[in-house]
Write a protein that holds these residues in place. Sequence first.
Motif, PDB file in Angstrom:
ATOM      1  N   VAL A   1       0.942  -1.235   0.071  1.00  0.00           N
ATOM      2  CA  VAL A   1       0.152   0.159   0.073  1.00  0.00           C
ATOM      3  C   VAL A   1       0.951   1.202  -0.074  1.00  0.00           C
ATOM      4  CG1 VAL A   1      -1.880   1.016   1.131  1.00  0.00           C
ATOM      5  CG2 VAL A   1      -1.670  -1.207   1.343  1.00  0.00           C
ATOM      6  N   GLY A   2       1.890   1.213   0.681  1.00  0.00           N
ATOM      7  CA  GLY A   2       2.815   2.310   0.770  1.00  0.00           C
ATOM      8  C   GLY A   2       4.415   1.924   0.990  1.00  0.00           C
ATOM      9  N   LYS A   3       5.106   2.796   1.327  1.00  0.00           N
ATOM     10  CA  LYS A   3       6.543   2.435   1.653  1.00  0.00           C
ATOM     11  C   LYS A   3       6.639   1.630   2.961  1.00  0.00           C
ATOM     12  CE  LYS A   3      10.794   4.860   1.886  1.00  0.00           C
ATOM     13  NZ  LYS A   3      11.466   6.150   2.237  1.00  0.00           N
ATOM     14  N   THR A   4       7.389   0.556   2.942  1.00  0.00           N
ATOM     15  CA  THR A   4       7.431  -0.219   4.287  1.00  0.00           C
ATOM     16  C   THR A   4       8.767  -0.194   4.464  1.00  0.00           C
ATOM     17  OG1 THR A   4       7.434  -2.100   3.049  1.00  0.00           O
ATOM     18  CG2 THR A   4       5.280  -1.753   3.837  1.00  0.00           C
TER      19      THR A   4
ATOM     20  N   TYR B   1       5.140   0.065   9.998  1.00  0.00           N
ATOM     21  CA  TYR B   1       5.640   0.655   8.940  1.00  0.00           C
ATOM     22  C   TYR B   1       6.786   1.584   9.166  1.00  0.00           C
ATOM     23  CZ  TYR B   1       1.225  -0.910   6.891  1.00  0.00           C
ATOM     24  OH  TYR B   1       0.148  -1.782   6.603  1.00  0.00           O
TER      25      TYR B   1
ATOM     26  N   LYS C   1       7.106   3.389  12.510  1.00  0.00           N
ATOM     27  CA  LYS C   1       5.880   3.701  13.210  1.00  0.00           C
ATOM     28  C   LYS C   1       5.184   2.202  13.409  1.00  0.00           C
ATOM     29  CE  LYS C   1       1.868   5.970  12.110  1.00  0.00           C
ATOM     30  NZ  LYS C   1       1.244   7.329  11.098  1.00  0.00           N
TER      31      LYS C   1
ATOM     32  N   PRO D   1     -10.485   5.766  15.830  1.00  0.00           N
ATOM     33  CA  PRO D   1     -10.409   6.851  15.096  1.00  0.00           C
ATOM     34  C   PRO D   1      -9.622   6.502  13.742  1.00  0.00           C
ATOM     35  CG  PRO D   1      -8.519   6.810  16.931  1.00  0.00           C
ATOM     36  CD  PRO D   1      -9.830   5.879  17.178  1.00  0.00           C
TER      37      PRO D   1
ATOM     38  N   ALA E   1      -6.083   4.759  12.930  1.00  0.00           N
ATOM     39  CA  ALA E   1      -5.692   3.884  14.153  1.00  0.00           C
ATOM     40  C   ALA E   1      -5.210   2.469  13.741  1.00  0.00           C
ATOM     41  CB  ALA E   1      -7.034   3.858  14.890  1.00  0.00           C
ATOM     42  N   GLY E   2      -5.481   2.101  12.500  1.00  0.00           N
ATOM     43  CA  GLY E   2      -4.964   0.695  11.986  1.00  0.00           C
ATOM     44  C   GLY E   2      -5.908  -0.186  11.916  1.00  0.00           C
ATOM     45  N   LYS E   3      -7.291   0.110  11.690  1.00  0.00           N
ATOM     46  CA  LYS E   3      -8.398  -0.940  11.239  1.00  0.00           C
ATOM     47  C   LYS E   3      -8.000  -1.789   9.973  1.00  0.00           C
ATOM     48  CE  LYS E   3     -11.370   2.487  11.542  1.00  0.00           C
ATOM     49  NZ  LYS E   3     -10.717   3.568  11.807  1.00  0.00           N
ATOM     50  N   SER E   4      -7.880  -0.679   8.993  1.00  0.00           N
ATOM     51  CA  SER E   4      -7.569  -1.384   7.615  1.00  0.00           C
ATOM     52  C   SER E   4      -6.284  -2.405   7.612  1.00  0.00           C
ATOM     53  CB  SER E   4      -7.435  -0.333   6.617  1.00  0.00           C
ATOM     54  OG  SER E   4      -8.547   0.480   6.498  1.00  0.00           O
ATOM     55  N   THR E   5      -5.395  -1.904   8.341  1.00  0.00           N
ATOM     56  CA  THR E   5      -4.141  -2.409   8.533  1.00  0.00           C
ATOM     57  C   THR E   5      -4.663  -3.856   9.140  1.00  0.00           C
ATOM     58  OG1 THR E   5      -2.966  -0.656   8.567  1.00  0.00           O
ATOM     59  CG2 THR E   5      -1.897  -2.500   9.316  1.00  0.00           C
TER      60      THR E   5
ATOM     61  N   ARG F   1      -6.158  -5.914   6.448  1.00  0.00           N
ATOM     62  CA  ARG F   1      -5.164  -6.390   5.419  1.00  0.00           C
ATOM     63  C   ARG F   1      -4.462  -7.698   6.125  1.00  0.00           C
ATOM     64  NH1 ARG F   1      -4.496  -1.180   3.961  1.00  0.00           N
ATOM     65  NH2 ARG F   1      -2.383  -1.164   5.252  1.00  0.00           N
TER      66      ARG F   1
ATOM     67  N   GLN G   1     -10.851  -1.571   1.407  1.00  0.00           N
ATOM     68  CA  GLN G   1     -11.613  -0.138   1.562  1.00  0.00           C
ATOM     69  C   GLN G   1     -11.531   0.412   0.050  1.00  0.00           C
ATOM     70  OE1 GLN G   1      -9.525   2.175   4.685  1.00  0.00           O
ATOM     71  NE2 GLN G   1     -11.109   3.698   4.711  1.00  0.00           N
TER      72      GLN G   1
ATOM     73  N   GLU H   1     -15.340  -1.069   5.792  1.00  0.00           N
ATOM     74  CA  GLU H   1     -16.156   0.113   5.697  1.00  0.00           C
ATOM     75  C   GLU H   1     -17.019  -0.197   4.504  1.00  0.00           C
ATOM     76  OE1 GLU H   1     -14.805   3.937   6.070  1.00  0.00           O
ATOM     77  OE2 GLU H   1     -13.384   3.357   7.635  1.00  0.00           O
TER      78      GLU H   1
ATOM     79  N   HIS I   1     -17.338   3.303  10.954  1.00  0.00           N
ATOM     80  CA  HIS I   1     -17.287   4.544  11.893  1.00  0.00           C
ATOM     81  C   HIS I   1     -18.888   4.960  12.371  1.00  0.00           C
ATOM     82  CE1 HIS I   1     -13.469   6.090  11.278  1.00  0.00           C
ATOM     83  NE2 HIS I   1     -13.396   5.887  10.062  1.00  0.00           N
TER      84      HIS I   1
HETATM   85  N1  ATP Z   1       2.094   1.129   3.505  1.00  0.00           N
HETATM   86  C1  ATP Z   1       1.903   2.144   4.766  1.00  0.00           C
HETATM   87  N2  ATP Z   1       3.379   2.838   5.015  1.00  0.00           N
HETATM   88  C2  ATP Z   1       3.268   3.800   6.055  1.00  0.00           C
HETATM   89  N3  ATP Z   1       2.421   3.888   6.945  1.00  0.00           N
HETATM   90  C3  ATP Z   1       1.046   3.004   6.739  1.00  0.00           C
HETATM   91  C4  ATP Z   1       0.987   2.502   5.591  1.00  0.00           C
HETATM   92  N4  ATP Z   1      -0.348   1.764   5.748  1.00  0.00           N
HETATM   93  C5  ATP Z   1      -1.001   2.281   6.868  1.00  0.00           C
HETATM   94  N5  ATP Z   1       0.059   3.307   7.455  1.00  0.00           N
HETATM   95  C6  ATP Z   1      -0.296   3.810   8.605  1.00  0.00           C
HETATM   96  O1  ATP Z   1      -0.885   3.158   9.480  1.00  0.00           O
HETATM   97  C7  ATP Z   1      -1.865   3.887  10.242  1.00  0.00           C
HETATM   98  C8  ATP Z   1      -3.215   2.902  10.156  1.00  0.00           C
HETATM   99  O2  ATP Z   1      -3.840   3.155   8.797  1.00  0.00           O
HETATM  100  P1  ATP Z   1      -5.042   2.566   8.353  1.00  0.00           P
HETATM  101  O3  ATP Z   1      -5.513   2.508   7.115  1.00  0.00           O
HETATM  102  O4  ATP Z   1      -4.891   1.030   8.938  1.00  0.00           O
HETATM  103  O5  ATP Z   1      -5.888   3.243   9.300  1.00  0.00           O
HETATM  104  P2  ATP Z   1      -7.566   3.170   9.534  1.00  0.00           P
HETATM  105  O6  ATP Z   1      -7.995   2.968  10.900  1.00  0.00           O
HETATM  106  O7  ATP Z   1      -8.271   2.162   8.552  1.00  0.00           O
HETATM  107  O8  ATP Z   1      -8.387   4.494   9.204  1.00  0.00           O
HETATM  108  P3  ATP Z   1      -9.492   4.893   8.343  1.00  0.00           P
HETATM  109  O9  ATP Z   1     -10.649   5.166   9.547  1.00  0.00           O
HETATM  110  O10 ATP Z   1      -9.335   6.363   7.851  1.00  0.00           O
HETATM  111  O11 ATP Z   1      -9.653   4.183   7.227  1.00  0.00           O
HETATM  112  C9  ATP Z   1      -1.873   5.171   9.688  1.00  0.00           C
HETATM  113  O12 ATP Z   1      -1.317   6.046  10.558  1.00  0.00           O
HETATM  114  C10 ATP Z   1      -1.212   5.081   8.397  1.00  0.00           C
HETATM  115  O13 ATP Z   1      -0.355   6.271   8.206  1.00  0.00           O
END
Ligand code: ATP
Lengths: 467, 223
Positions: A280-283, B17, B20, B40, B43-47, B50, B86, B163, B194
Motif C-alpha cells: 500500500v505504501g512504503k514499508t 511501517y 511507526k 479513530p 488507528a490501524g483498522k484497515s491494516t 489486511r 476499503q 467500511e 465509523h
Molecule cells: N503502507 C504504509 N506505509 C506507512 N504507513 C502506513 C501504511 N499503511 C498504513 N499506514 C499507517 O498506518 C496507520 C493506520 O492506517 P489504516 O489505514 O489502517 O487506518 P484506519 O484505521 O483504517 O483509518 P480510516 O478509518 O481512516 O480508514 C496510519 O497512521 C497510516 O499512516
Amino acid sequence: MSAVALSCARTSLTRYGRSAGLWILLLVAPVAARFMIAGRGAHNSVISVSGQVPWLTSPVLGMELGVVIATLLLPLAFIYLRSNITRRQPWQVEEPSPGSRIAIAYGRWLADLALLAGVLAATTVAGVFLAMLMMPLREVDPLWITLTLWAIAAPPLAMVASLRILFDARRWTRGALGEVLFFVFWMGSLVLVMAGDHAQGYAAAMADLDGFMSPLAHGLHGDSNFTIGGGEITAGAPAIHLDVIGGVLNDGYLAARLTWLAIAALVPLAAGLVHLPHVVGKTRKTPGWLKFLEPGAAKPADPKAREARPGALPWLTLLACEIRLIASGRLTRLAMLAVAIAGWFLPYAKATGPAAMLLLVFAATAHAGRTEQGGLLALTRTGFLSPWARRIAFVAAGTLLALAMSGAGIGHALMAGDTAPLIQALAMGAGTSLAAITLAALTRGATTPRLVLLIAWYFYLSWGGGP
Amino acid sequence: MTDTSPTLRLEGVTRRYGRKVVLDGISHSFTKGLTLLTGPSGAGKSTLLRLIATAEKPTAGRLHWNGEPLPAARSALRRELGYAPQAVELPMELTAREFGLHMAALKGLRANEADAQFRLLLEGVGLAADANGRIATYSGGMRRRLIFAQALLGAPRLLALDEPTAELDSESRERIHALINRAAQSAIVIMTTHLSDGVAAAATAVLRVEAGALTPARAGLAA
Ligand SMILES: Nc1ncnc2c1ncn2[C@@H]1O[C@H](COP(=O)(O)OP(=O)(O)OP(=O)(O)O)[C@@H](O)[C@H]1O
Ligand SMILES: [Mg+2]
C-alpha cells in the motif's frame, strides 16, 4: 488450461478489445510498412547492404516487415501492454485470492500473446497487399511472406509479452525501472546482433533474438556493411539479391527461433514463482546515513496562522511550483546539483548534457504522469489557473532546469564565443518537457513519455553534440 | 467440509511501517458471528483487516486459522476468505458481472453456479439492473457495493469487510446489513465501521483499535 488462467486471459482480452489504443497498435506496423519498404528501383530503403537496395521478392518483403517490427513495434507493444488498461489490476482482491500466481501469469501472458499475434496477422495481410502493389503479381507468394515474417517476428514479440509479465511480478520493475530495463534489453538485442560477425548456425542464430540477421546475411560476404533505417544508398548502384530463403532454412535458424519461443513461454512460470505482492505504501526503513533524504517531521501548526490570500504574481508562483515539483525529492535535487557542478570539469556535449537530459527525462515524466491523471485533472480544471497554464509553466520550468544544470557548460562556451551548448540546452529542455507533458496528457501516465524520451536520449547520447 | 465453527486467532500480531508501530502485539480470538472494529481514523483498522485477509504479513506474531498457524494454513484460509478492501483498482472496462465471474474463477468456484450466485448477490445489493454496465460508469457507492458483493461469492467462512457501508444511503446500507447478518450466522465476519447504526445491535462483539491495541468496547459506541 486452468479456470484461473482462462479467466485471466479472457478478462484481459475483453479489456484490450474495449480500449481504443488496440486499433492504433493494429495499424502501426501496416502503416509503417507502407513507408519503410522500398519497391523495385527505389532509392531508399529500410535496409541497405553496402550501399545497395535489396531486390524486392516475397521472402525479402517478409524479412523487411520483420525489421519494421523489431525496430519500431517492440517498444510500442511494450508501452501498450504496460499502459493503464491492464496495469490497473484489482490486485487488492486478487492477491489474497486462492488463485495460483503461475496460472494468473500464464493467463495474462496468453492474452498478450493473442493480441500480439493479431498485430502480426494484420502486418502479414498488409504485407501481402503491399507485395501485390510493388511486385509482379505472379511473384507474390503469401506463404513465404508469412513464413519469413513469423519466423523473424514471433519470438521477439512473445518475449515482449513475457518481459511485461515478469516486470509486473516484482515491486521495483513495476515502475520506472521496468521501462529502463526494457529499453536496455531492446537496444541491447539490436546492438548485439548488428555488432556480431554475421556467422551462421544455431549458436549465432541464438544471439539474434530479433531474428532478421541470419536471413539477411545468408550468402553474403562477412565484410558486407548493413544499415537499418536511412543508410546511404550509392547512386546508380544495382539492387542486391538476398538469399532470404536460404537463411531461413539454414540449419539452426528455425531451431533457434523455436528455442526463443520456448524460453519466452517459460518466463511466466518464473514470474509466477517470484511474484511479490503489491504494498500500500512504503514499508522499508530508510537507512540512517540516508536520513537526510527524508522529508523529516512536520512542523507544528501555528494557531495564529491566518487564511491564505491570493498571491500577487500567480504566474510566477506557478512556475516556481512546477520547478519544485519536477525537481522533487532530495535525491533528484542532489543529482541535478551534481550535474551542474560537474559541468565545470566535464565536456558538455558528451557528458553533462546527456546526463542533464537523463535526469530531466525521469523527473519531468514522473511529474507529468502524476499531474495528468484523470481524477486530478478534473480537480485542477476547477482551479483558478487552467491546466493549460500549468502545462505551459511545466515546459518553462523544464527548460529552466535544463539551463540551470547546463549553466557551467554554457558559460564556458559563451566565453569562447560558442553558442552551441546554449542552444542545445534550450532545445533539450524545451523538447524534453514538451514531449513529456504532451505524451503524458495523451496517455494519462508516465510510461509512454518515459520510454519515448529514453529512446530519444539514446540518440542524443550517440549523436554526442554532432559530428 | 466440516460443520465445526471456524476460528481465527491472532497471537502477538505486530505491524510496523518503518519506525511507526501501527499494531502492537495484538492477541485475540475471533469466532463465528459479527465483530465490529471501530476506532479513530488512522488507528490501524484497515491494516488489521489486511493482515487478516493475508494481503500483508505481520512484522511479528502469528495468525492461526482453524487451529493451524499461517503461513502453512494460508491457502486454507484464502479458500474460505471473502475480502472487501476499503479501495480496489477496479477493471473499468469490464462489466460488474464479468468482474464477479473473474473473481469467482480466482476463488475456484464453478462458473455456472457462480454466475447464478452473483446475480443473486447483485440483486441483494441493488445492482441487478446495472449488472451489464461497465464499471467505469459506476458511481462511488455502486463500486463499493460491487466490491462487497464479490466478497460474498462462494461460501466464505471468514469475511473481512473494510467500511462496506461508507458513502451509502440508508436503503443500500440496510440491504448490506441484511446480507452481513445472514453471513454472520455461519461465518466469522469482521467489519470496520465509523457508524453506530443498524448492525451494532446484531454484533456479537465491538472492538476498538487505538494506539496499537485492540480493546473491547461497548456496543454502539461510535468513533
Ligand atoms: N503502507 C504504509 N506505509 C506507512 N504507513 C502506513 C501504511 N499503511 C498504513 N499506514 C499507517 O498506518 C496507520 C493506520 O492506517 P489504516 O489505514 O489502517 O487506518 P484506519 O484505521 O483504517 O483509518 P480510516 O478509518 O481512516 O480508514 C496510519 O497512521 C497510516 O499512516
Ligand atoms: Mg481504513
